[in-house]
Design an enzyme around this catalytic site. Sequence first.
Site, PDB file in Angstrom:
ATOM      1  N   ARG A  97       0.812  -1.209   0.000  1.00  0.00           N
ATOM      2  CA  ARG A  97       0.000   0.000   0.000  1.00  0.00           C
ATOM      3  C   ARG A  97       0.847   1.262   0.000  1.00  0.00           C
ATOM      4  O   ARG A  97       0.570   2.219  -0.745  1.00  0.00           O
ATOM      5  CB  ARG A  97      -0.957  -0.006   1.196  1.00  0.00           C
ATOM      6  N   LYS A 132       1.259  25.093  -3.082  1.00  0.00           N
ATOM      7  CA  LYS A 132       0.038  24.404  -2.645  1.00  0.00           C
ATOM      8  C   LYS A 132       0.201  22.897  -2.848  1.00  0.00           C
ATOM      9  O   LYS A 132      -0.384  22.290  -3.737  1.00  0.00           O
ATOM     10  CB  LYS A 132      -1.167  24.943  -3.409  1.00  0.00           C
ATOM     11  N   LYS A 164       3.254  40.083  -2.039  1.00  0.00           N
ATOM     12  CA  LYS A 164       1.814  40.022  -2.251  1.00  0.00           C
ATOM     13  C   LYS A 164       1.148  41.257  -1.654  1.00  0.00           C
ATOM     14  O   LYS A 164       1.812  42.130  -1.087  1.00  0.00           O
ATOM     15  CB  LYS A 164       1.259  38.730  -1.634  1.00  0.00           C
ATOM     16  N   GLU A 202       3.317  40.552  -6.964  1.00  0.00           N
ATOM     17  CA  GLU A 202       1.967  40.181  -7.385  1.00  0.00           C
ATOM     18  C   GLU A 202       1.116  41.442  -7.495  1.00  0.00           C
ATOM     19  O   GLU A 202       1.048  42.228  -6.553  1.00  0.00           O
ATOM     20  CB  GLU A 202       1.344  39.216  -6.363  1.00  0.00           C
ATOM     21  N   ASP A 223      -2.454  38.684 -11.031  1.00  0.00           N
ATOM     22  CA  ASP A 223      -3.353  37.867 -10.230  1.00  0.00           C
ATOM     23  C   ASP A 223      -4.816  38.082 -10.603  1.00  0.00           C
ATOM     24  O   ASP A 223      -5.334  39.191 -10.493  1.00  0.00           O
ATOM     25  CB  ASP A 223      -3.145  38.180  -8.737  1.00  0.00           C
TER      26      ASP A 223
END
Length: 290
Positions: A97, A132, A164, A202, A223
């Site tokens: 597994r 992410k 940002k 950004e 963005d």
Amino acid sequence: MNLNQNITENVRTALAEDVGAGDLTAQLVPADARAQARVISREMAVLCGQAWFTETFKQAAPSATVEWHAVEGDVMQVNQTIVTITGNARELLTAERTALNFLQLLSGTASTVKQYADALKGTKTKIVDSRKTIPGLRLAQKYAVTVGGGHNHRLALYDGILIKENHIATAGGIAPALAQAQAVKDAATDNPFAADAFVMVEVETLVQLTESLAAGAKLILLDNMSHDMIREAVAINMTFNNGEADLEVSGNVSLDNVRSYADLGVDRISSGSLTKHVRAVDYSMRMSRI
């Protein structure tokens, strides 16, 4: 930590999580039984994660032999045998597994990225990942992105500066934030990655874009801008040093629209979905006693 060290630690952690004090079910099989296992692909997919798969058997089934029938990055066909493993049956069952989890996840990441990379063929635009990622598996997923034909953004907070909206608001504006970025890099003498860390701003508006270019920004992230705004952003960029700054698009990017962004003339498109919205590839392991 380099990739090889990371692979070893990833597998050690995963086996500790799955096996713990011992595999109770594997003890249903005689201790001296030997078996051969085959992993079969049930769908077309980019093969990725061989090192994690092999390391799992190295740690959980040290006497086993692992024979690959495909190369990392190959596109697997339906019902194709990918790898054969021979060894102690109990050990193979215990490793199964965890080994498959790595192979399915990383192949899923690479397969998704390949779809995006294929959609951008013929353009100058690169598909880029983000931070992410699944906690604990960042290096693994970043590696899978490259296997699928994509490119890596910054690895972590220590090797890149992304200014940002909250940084801009608290630093006093775009120009002060950019100026401070270089000072931060120069002062971070205890960080071996700081000297080569990129600096990106950004922006959410064309006014901010112009401010960034005027302040000397070389990497700018657009963005959540509309296609019309991005088209204008590319034109504005050309008025500053003939488009010397690289423009990156991010926000609401999907396989359906990624090509339309590339056709506007941007340099990079980043998407968290490459590593965040991963569907595991359907690989199956079949064992027989020998």
